[in-house]
Design a protein around this motif. Structure first.
Motif, mmCIF file in Angstrom:
data_model
loop_
_atom_site.group_PDB
_atom_site.id
_atom_site.type_symbol
_atom_site.label_atom_id
_atom_site.label_comp_id
_atom_site.label_asym_id
_atom_site.label_seq_id
_atom_site.Cartn_x
_atom_site.Cartn_y
_atom_site.Cartn_z
ATOM 1 N N ASP A 64 147.898 16.899 -27.037
ATOM 2 C CA ASP A 64 147.732 18.333 -26.806
ATOM 3 C C ASP A 64 148.129 19.051 -28.083
ATOM 4 O O ASP A 64 149.240 18.890 -28.582
ATOM 5 C CB ASP A 64 148.571 18.813 -25.628
ATOM 6 C CG ASP A 64 148.138 20.181 -25.123
ATOM 7 O OD1 ASP A 64 147.763 21.034 -25.953
ATOM 8 O OD2 ASP A 64 148.190 20.405 -23.904
ATOM 9 N N ALA A 65 147.193 19.839 -28.618
ATOM 10 C CA ALA A 65 147.402 20.482 -29.918
ATOM 11 C C ALA A 65 148.410 21.634 -29.880
ATOM 12 O O ALA A 65 148.998 21.943 -30.907
ATOM 13 C CB ALA A 65 146.063 20.986 -30.470
ATOM 14 N N LEU A 66 148.602 22.286 -28.725
ATOM 15 C CA LEU A 66 149.530 23.430 -28.716
ATOM 16 C C LEU A 66 150.990 22.999 -28.854
ATOM 17 O O LEU A 66 151.682 23.494 -29.736
ATOM 18 C CB LEU A 66 149.312 24.323 -27.504
ATOM 19 C CG LEU A 66 148.019 25.129 -27.527
ATOM 20 C CD1 LEU A 66 148.030 26.211 -26.460
ATOM 21 C CD2 LEU A 66 147.737 25.748 -28.878
ATOM 22 N N PRO A 67 151.492 22.081 -28.025
ATOM 23 C CA PRO A 67 152.854 21.624 -28.304
ATOM 24 C C PRO A 67 152.897 20.685 -29.508
ATOM 25 O O PRO A 67 153.966 20.394 -30.033
ATOM 26 C CB PRO A 67 153.282 20.930 -27.016
ATOM 27 C CG PRO A 67 152.019 20.539 -26.342
ATOM 28 C CD PRO A 67 150.994 21.560 -26.757
ATOM 29 N N GLY A 68 151.717 20.191 -29.936
ATOM 30 C CA GLY A 68 151.662 19.304 -31.100
ATOM 31 C C GLY A 68 152.259 17.947 -30.816
ATOM 32 O O GLY A 68 153.114 17.471 -31.551
ATOM 33 N N GLU A 69 151.781 17.304 -29.745
ATOM 34 C CA GLU A 69 152.336 16.017 -29.350
ATOM 35 C C GLU A 69 151.243 15.055 -28.915
ATOM 36 O O GLU A 69 150.179 15.472 -28.459
ATOM 37 C CB GLU A 69 153.309 16.202 -28.172
ATOM 38 C CG GLU A 69 154.527 17.030 -28.527
ATOM 39 C CD GLU A 69 155.421 17.294 -27.340
ATOM 40 O OE1 GLU A 69 156.629 17.096 -27.484
ATOM 41 O OE2 GLU A 69 154.918 17.687 -26.263
ATOM 42 N N ILE A 70 151.552 13.771 -29.047
ATOM 43 C CA ILE A 70 150.738 12.733 -28.438
ATOM 44 C C ILE A 70 151.682 11.863 -27.618
ATOM 45 O O ILE A 70 152.892 11.803 -27.883
ATOM 46 C CB ILE A 70 149.920 11.898 -29.452
ATOM 47 C CG1 ILE A 70 150.821 11.103 -30.388
ATOM 48 C CG2 ILE A 70 148.985 12.778 -30.239
ATOM 49 C CD1 ILE A 70 150.045 10.116 -31.251
ATOM 50 N N ALA A 71 151.129 11.183 -26.600
ATOM 51 C CA ALA A 71 151.955 10.378 -25.703
ATOM 52 C C ALA A 71 151.181 9.161 -25.237
ATOM 53 O O ALA A 71 149.952 9.163 -25.208
ATOM 54 C CB ALA A 71 152.383 11.212 -24.496
ATOM 55 N N ALA A 72 151.927 8.142 -24.846
ATOM 56 C CA ALA A 72 151.364 6.964 -24.187
ATOM 57 C C ALA A 72 151.859 6.975 -22.746
ATOM 58 O O ALA A 72 153.047 7.190 -22.489
ATOM 59 C CB ALA A 72 151.796 5.683 -24.886
ATOM 60 N N LEU A 73 150.931 6.745 -21.823
ATOM 61 C CA LEU A 73 151.240 6.718 -20.395
ATOM 62 C C LEU A 73 150.837 5.375 -19.833
ATOM 63 O O LEU A 73 149.954 4.708 -20.376
ATOM 64 C CB LEU A 73 150.464 7.814 -19.658
ATOM 65 C CG LEU A 73 150.411 9.197 -20.295
ATOM 66 C CD1 LEU A 73 149.458 10.097 -19.537
ATOM 67 C CD2 LEU A 73 151.791 9.802 -20.354
ATOM 68 N N THR A 74 151.460 4.994 -18.726
ATOM 69 C CA THR A 74 151.056 3.781 -18.023
ATOM 70 C C THR A 74 150.884 4.114 -16.551
ATOM 71 O O THR A 74 151.471 5.079 -16.050
ATOM 72 C CB THR A 74 152.075 2.633 -18.220
ATOM 73 O OG1 THR A 74 151.503 1.420 -17.738
ATOM 74 C CG2 THR A 74 153.397 2.908 -17.529
ATOM 75 N N ILE A 75 150.076 3.312 -15.865
ATOM 76 C CA ILE A 75 149.894 3.462 -14.428
ATOM 77 C C ILE A 75 150.726 2.383 -13.743
ATOM 78 O O ILE A 75 150.600 1.194 -14.057
ATOM 79 C CB ILE A 75 148.413 3.307 -14.017
ATOM 80 C CG1 ILE A 75 147.544 4.343 -14.727
ATOM 81 C CG2 ILE A 75 148.270 3.444 -12.503
ATOM 82 C CD1 ILE A 75 146.053 4.168 -14.492
ATOM 83 N N THR A 76 151.589 2.828 -12.833
ATOM 84 C CA THR A 76 152.398 1.903 -12.040
ATOM 85 C C THR A 76 151.999 2.050 -10.574
ATOM 86 O O THR A 76 151.167 2.888 -10.233
ATOM 87 C CB THR A 76 153.901 2.220 -12.193
ATOM 88 O OG1 THR A 76 154.180 3.457 -11.525
ATOM 89 C CG2 THR A 76 154.309 2.302 -13.661
ATOM 90 N N SER A 77 152.623 1.297 -9.713
ATOM 91 C CA SER A 77 152.316 1.388 -8.279
ATOM 92 C C SER A 77 152.772 2.722 -7.688
ATOM 93 O O SER A 77 152.337 3.096 -6.600
ATOM 94 C CB SER A 77 152.962 0.229 -7.526
ATOM 95 O OG SER A 77 154.370 0.274 -7.692
ATOM 96 N N THR A 78 153.630 3.448 -8.409
ATOM 97 C CA THR A 78 154.123 4.733 -7.895
ATOM 98 C C THR A 78 153.550 5.930 -8.634
ATOM 99 O O THR A 78 153.839 7.065 -8.274
ATOM 100 C CB THR A 78 155.663 4.787 -7.978
ATOM 101 O OG1 THR A 78 156.059 4.600 -9.337
ATOM 102 C CG2 THR A 78 156.291 3.715 -7.093
ATOM 103 N N GLY A 79 152.745 5.710 -9.675
ATOM 104 C CA GLY A 79 152.128 6.835 -10.370
ATOM 105 C C GLY A 79 152.062 6.636 -11.863
ATOM 106 O O GLY A 79 152.321 5.551 -12.386
#
Length: 175
Positions: A64-79
């Motif tokens: 997201d360019a406004l906060p100026g961040e990148i992230a890595a996410l994973t999918i688990t059994s809870t979300g």
């Protein structure tokens, strides 16, 4: 910016996460994205790029360019869960390169205090895709066209497409 995952085998199983919700927006960027006039509202997200996914490592990369961040996410059994998040302002897609065990995410980074969408310059950043640790950074380059990406080439080299029509070959080397 919301990331939404829907199970293709069971559409009732859906997960949503806003990885950058509540993160601060730099004041100059915040001012540039405020709606003008009485009753104007403040933009809270601007992502002209899309997600990148690494199904072999069960990771999704968001920016997201406004906060100026990148992230890595994973999918688990809870979300959906955030694995890592770092400061890096981009308006381009990220590129995933390398084998599964040593995947690298490559993307641009707009130098502060330049405004996304009106920036004159970019860096290219190589990160460990599993941890977010910065592995390499290019010298300052002319701005890249929004919504494009640093293109992979042979032997780990990359091509950077500048807004002015320039094509720059990037050859990452260890320090």
């Amino acid at each position: 910016m919301s990331v939404i995952a829907i199970n293709q085998g069971n559409a009732s199983q859906q997960y949503t996460l806003q990885p950058f919700a509540g993160d601060p927006i730099p004041p100059l960027v915040q001012a540039a994205f405020a709606t003008q006039g009485p009753g104007g509202t403040q933009a809270i997200s601007w992502a002209p790029m899309s997600l990148s996914a690494d199904s072999e490592n069960n990771l999704i990369y968001a920016s997201d360019a406004l906060p100026g961040e990148i992230a890595a996410l994973t999918i688990t059994s809870t979300g959906l869960q955030t694995i890592w998040k770092v400061n890096q302002t981009t308006t381009e897609f990220t590129t995933l390169i390398g084998p599964q065990a040593s995947r690298v995410i490559v993307g641009t980074d707009i130098p502060g205090p330049e405004i996304p969408g009106n920036n004159s310059n970019d860096f290219v950043v190589w990160r460990n895709a599993a941890t977010g640790a910065e592995l390499a950074r290019s010298p300052l380059l002319p701005a890249m066209t929004q919504g494009t990406m640093v293109q992979p080439y042979y032997n780990g080299d990359m091509f950077f497409e500048g807004q002015s029509g320039s094509l720059i070959k990037l050859i990452p080397r260890p320090n």
